[in-house]
Scaffold this active site. Structure first.
Site, PDB file in Angstrom:
ATOM      1  N   ASP A 115       0.852  -1.186   0.000  1.00 31.61           N
ATOM      2  CA  ASP A 115       0.000   0.000   0.000  1.00 31.61           C
ATOM      3  C   ASP A 115       0.891   1.241   0.000  1.00 31.61           C
ATOM      4  O   ASP A 115       1.576   1.529   0.976  1.00 31.61           O
ATOM      5  CB  ASP A 115      -0.906  -0.016   1.232  1.00 31.61           C
ATOM      6  CG  ASP A 115      -1.896   1.138   1.245  1.00 31.61           C
ATOM      7  OD1 ASP A 115      -1.818   1.999   0.344  1.00 31.61           O
ATOM      8  OD2 ASP A 115      -2.747   1.178   2.152  1.00 31.61           O
ATOM      9  N   LYS A 135       3.537  16.515  -7.629  1.00 28.71           N
ATOM     10  CA  LYS A 135       4.227  16.157  -8.866  1.00 28.71           C
ATOM     11  C   LYS A 135       5.502  16.980  -9.055  1.00 28.71           C
ATOM     12  O   LYS A 135       6.528  16.465  -9.522  1.00 28.71           O
ATOM     13  CB  LYS A 135       3.292  16.349 -10.061  1.00 28.71           C
ATOM     14  CG  LYS A 135       2.121  15.379 -10.112  1.00 28.71           C
ATOM     15  CD  LYS A 135       2.611  13.951 -10.271  1.00 28.71           C
ATOM     16  CE  LYS A 135       1.456  12.966 -10.441  1.00 28.71           C
ATOM     17  NZ  LYS A 135       1.935  11.562 -10.570  1.00 28.71           N
ATOM     18  N   SER A 150      -9.062   9.498 -17.861  1.00 29.33           N
ATOM     19  CA  SER A 150      -8.655   8.547 -16.833  1.00 29.33           C
ATOM     20  C   SER A 150      -9.606   8.595 -15.643  1.00 29.33           C
ATOM     21  O   SER A 150     -10.516   9.426 -15.575  1.00 29.33           O
ATOM     22  CB  SER A 150      -7.239   8.881 -16.359  1.00 29.33           C
ATOM     23  OG  SER A 150      -7.212  10.194 -15.816  1.00 29.33           O
TER      24      SER A 150
END
Length: 407
Positions: free
Chosen positions: A114, A236, A281
């Site tokens: 995880d 990011k 997505s």
């Protein structure tokens, strides 16, 4: 059929072609739509590479979109895949069996890890490194990620979700988890022989250009949650900057090694950031629908889908830049001109947009502070976990003693 139409137009004139006036009016729109769609789907990867015998760690492979498409292609080319998933449940097991059958590749395995749990990441990395001789590793393909709904201004504020360690979920999954995994796996990368082309390929997003860098609090533990987009973009951006520093450290450490007395260049281990483009997505669906099933059906599936189909890629078309990063000979040691992290978009190497990607001092400080804060958080969570374990054991003993007295 087209030849008959052309022949009729040349010999008898366009008046003899059935529905010519209608075709004449509609054709420009059809051609324009086709041209836009051809552009929006992006270029295709033209490189091929044999992957038989190569071993890869893969995340995000069960997404039923880009990740699944990349994993399918890699398996088809003969790669051995160790796929990390949040849970190894019945669905994941059946999915893995189906992938083996379709690709005729039995070397596909799933491991529980995880990525929103630092303890599980450390357990997996420790088990991977606990092997003699060192395990073969040809690359890590990171396609997992999380994007939370942005909310609706003045109507629905973004809801903060937390990881098991208490971090904001996007920061935890998109940045901290990947940083922690790759940082722990450094000994494995360095142990690979000099002739092995090891590629670490990570997904990024063009939204990183609007992100912030939190040098003193890189895990964003004390930051107010005002914008889900800001946390996503920053996760990011910080990942890309940290990877610049990780690449330098790997290169320098490998260069200091000697194999049979020969000098190493350190270029056999490369890190590449891939921007697959805007795709239809799961993340885009969550953002547009704001996490609502009703909005998903009305807004995404009915109202916006024709526009999204025209201007965005399918999840499976987004795999092309990943396959390019995996297969292009430009990243082979003999062809590399420098050891910097490469940024790939639309199947070509491009420049990073932010000036921070040229600031090595900032990247080093971000890396060091992230490593420090992760270690502190791990200790804090471990202490809490041990306290709960001790408390449960004491409660169990008390209940056992009480039952004995009653007897």
């Amino acid at each position: 059929m087209p030849l008959n139409i052309i022949g009729t137009a040349l010999l008898d004139g366009t008046d003899k072609i059935p529905y010519y006036q209608t075709i004449k009016k509609v054709a420009p729109y059809v051609l324009a739509t086709g041209a836009i769609k051809y552009w929006s789907r992006g270029p295709s990867n033209t490189w091929e590479r044999k992957l038989h015998g190569k071993v890869y760690l893969v995340t995000g492979a069960t997404s039923q979109g880009m990740g699944t498409s990349v994993a399918y292609k890699m398996a088809e080319l003969g790669a051995q895949l160790i796929i990390l998933t949040r849970e190894v449940d019945e669905w994941v097991t059946e999915w893995c069996e189906e992938l083996r059958e379709k690709t005729k590749n039995e070397l596909i395995f799933v491991e529980k890890c995880d990525l929103s749990n630092l303890w599980e990441i450390r357990k997996f990395a420790t088990s991977w490194l606990d092997n003699s001789p060192p395990r073969r590793l040809d690359g890590v393909i990171v396609m997992s990620g999380d994007m939370e709904p942005w909310g609706i201004p003045k109507i629905s504020l973004p809801q903060r979700r937390s990881s098991k360690d208490g971090l904001e979920l996007q920061i935890a999954t998109n940045y901290v988890a990947i940083f922690h995994l790759l940082n722990l796996l450094q000994p494995s990368f360095k142990a690979q022989p000099p002739d092995r082309d090891v590629r670490i390929i990570l997904a990024t997003c063009w939204l990183q250009v609007v992100g912030d860098i939190n040098i003193e609090d890189p895990l964003w533990q004390n930051a107010k949650y005002k914008s889900a987009l800001k946390f996503f973009a920053s996760s990011k951006l910080q990942l890309g900057l940290s990877m610049m520093e990780l690449q330098r450290r790997l290169t320098e450490d490998i260069k200091n090694q000697k194999t049979n007395g020969a000098e190493r260049t350190g270029k056999n281990v490369t890190i590449t950031m891939v921007q697959p483009g805007t795709m239809r997505s799961n993340s885009l669906r969550r953002v547009i629908s704001n996490g609502s099933v009703v909005l998903l059906i009305i807004l995404y599936c009915i109202l916006l889908y024709p526009i999204l189909w025209l201007f965005t890629k399918s999840g499976r078309r987004g795999d092309q830049s990943f396959l390019y990063a995996l297969m292009t000979p430009e990243l082979e040691e003999v062809n590399l001109k420098d050891t910097k992290v490469k940024y790939i978009s639309d199947c070509s190497i491009v420049k990073f947009a932010r000036k921070e990607f040229d600031d090595e001092e900032l990247q080093k400080k971000l890396f060091d502070n992230t490593e420090r804060d992760i270690l502190q958080l791990e200790k804090k969570v471990a202490a809490k976990r041990n306290a709960n374990k001790t408390g449960n054991q004491n409660s169990k003993k008390k209940s056992q003693n009480k039952s004995r007295k009653d007897d």
